[in-house]
Scaffold this active site. Sequence first.
Site, PDB file in Angstrom:
ATOM      1  N   ARG A 167       0.810  -1.225   0.000  1.00 25.04           N
ATOM      2  CA  ARG A 167       0.000   0.000   0.000  1.00 25.04           C
ATOM      3  C   ARG A 167       0.842   1.275   0.000  1.00 25.04           C
ATOM      4  O   ARG A 167       0.391   2.323  -0.455  1.00 25.04           O
ATOM      5  CB  ARG A 167      -0.921   0.024   1.227  1.00 25.04           C
ATOM      6  CG  ARG A 167      -2.063  -0.977   1.171  1.00 25.04           C
ATOM      7  CD  ARG A 167      -3.012  -0.592   0.048  1.00 25.04           C
ATOM      8  NE  ARG A 167      -4.107  -1.532  -0.083  1.00 25.04           N
ATOM      9  CZ  ARG A 167      -5.289  -1.365   0.476  1.00 25.04           C
ATOM     10  NH1 ARG A 167      -5.532  -0.313   1.212  1.00 25.04           N
ATOM     11  NH2 ARG A 167      -6.236  -2.266   0.307  1.00 25.04           N
ATOM     12  N   ASP A 202     -13.634  14.237   8.590  1.00 25.56           N
ATOM     13  CA  ASP A 202     -12.881  13.051   8.183  1.00 25.56           C
ATOM     14  C   ASP A 202     -11.403  13.357   8.392  1.00 25.56           C
ATOM     15  O   ASP A 202     -11.011  14.525   8.438  1.00 25.56           O
ATOM     16  CB  ASP A 202     -13.146  12.728   6.705  1.00 25.56           C
ATOM     17  CG  ASP A 202     -12.792  11.288   6.357  1.00 25.56           C
ATOM     18  OD1 ASP A 202     -13.712  10.442   6.295  1.00 25.56           O
ATOM     19  OD2 ASP A 202     -11.596  10.998   6.158  1.00 25.56           O
TER      20      ASP A 202
END
Length: 287
Positions: free
Chosen positions: A42, A154
């Site tokens: 990732r 967020d």
Amino acid sequence: MTFSAGLRLTLTRGEFDALATIIRARLGIALAWEKASFVVGRLETYLLGKGIRSFQEYAEALESDSTGLLLGELADRISTNYTYFNREREHFDFFRNRALPEIVERAKAERDPYVRVWCAASSTGEEPYMLAMLLHDFFGQDYRRWDVGVLATDISDSALKTATRGQYDEEQIAALPPAFRARYFLPLPGARFEVRPEIRKDVLFRRLNLMSSAFRFKRLFDVIFCRNVMIYFDEVTRADLVRRLCTVLRPSGYLIVGHAEPLTQLERSGQGIPLQTVQTSVHRRRP
Ligand SMILES: C[S@@+](CC[C@H](N)C(=O)[O-])C[C@H]1O[C@@H](n2cnc3c(N)ncnc32)[C@H](O)[C@@H]1O
């Protein structure tokens, strides 16, 4: 042992442990050593693109980053922003049919026409805009007589940027009732749709890490949506977050979590969580 995916960056056990400690403390996500190849996969291209040459250098950069931007980018890579309009629709039905009528009753009794909703992992904006549309639809002509607001937060800056733009593909709005699509979106070229300004202006987007210690808001929220983010957290982190969310939730207000993350066990665990389950993944703060 070391891990490397593209054979350009290696991750030693020591580097993994340092990174896992930061991820656990700052993102609430617990990663076991078995996830080492996932971490490399990732992060490798991203780190090389940033000119970071080792995972040790990356861990140091994360530790010294006071802006929170690197942390948001890390969250983007090891979790997901997946969402769409009207996801887990029962929650929006509950909000419309049960929570809002109760809020109106409370507001009338207290002579305080104030409604605040917090969408605590709002990703690219579909969830908070959905809530704003439901508020518009519910109050109708009376909407402007109410002091209504949706706070959307967020950790990810890129998600927040997309959210603020308010433009979506057909696929993301596919689960919306046709009347909502017609009323609350402007068609754009290329089968894209933009949320109308009257909805956008009632949603306030801000960056906020749910792992940061105390939440400070001027007033309590009537409803908090915190969906599909706790799924990554272990029990201790989840309990701590739920406890802190309850401190900013009005008594008798609702905390709505994702279908895959019910809090029933937590409520029963005697850990001082002041919630009771109303229906699957819908919890009410005890009065
Ligand atoms: C799968 S999305 C959920 C979106 C929406 N709530 C839904 O249910 O469709 C998870 C979101 O949580 C955010 N997130 C992950 N860790 C976070 C944290 N520690 N604080 C705030 N947001 C976080 C991610 O950036 C992502 O946008």
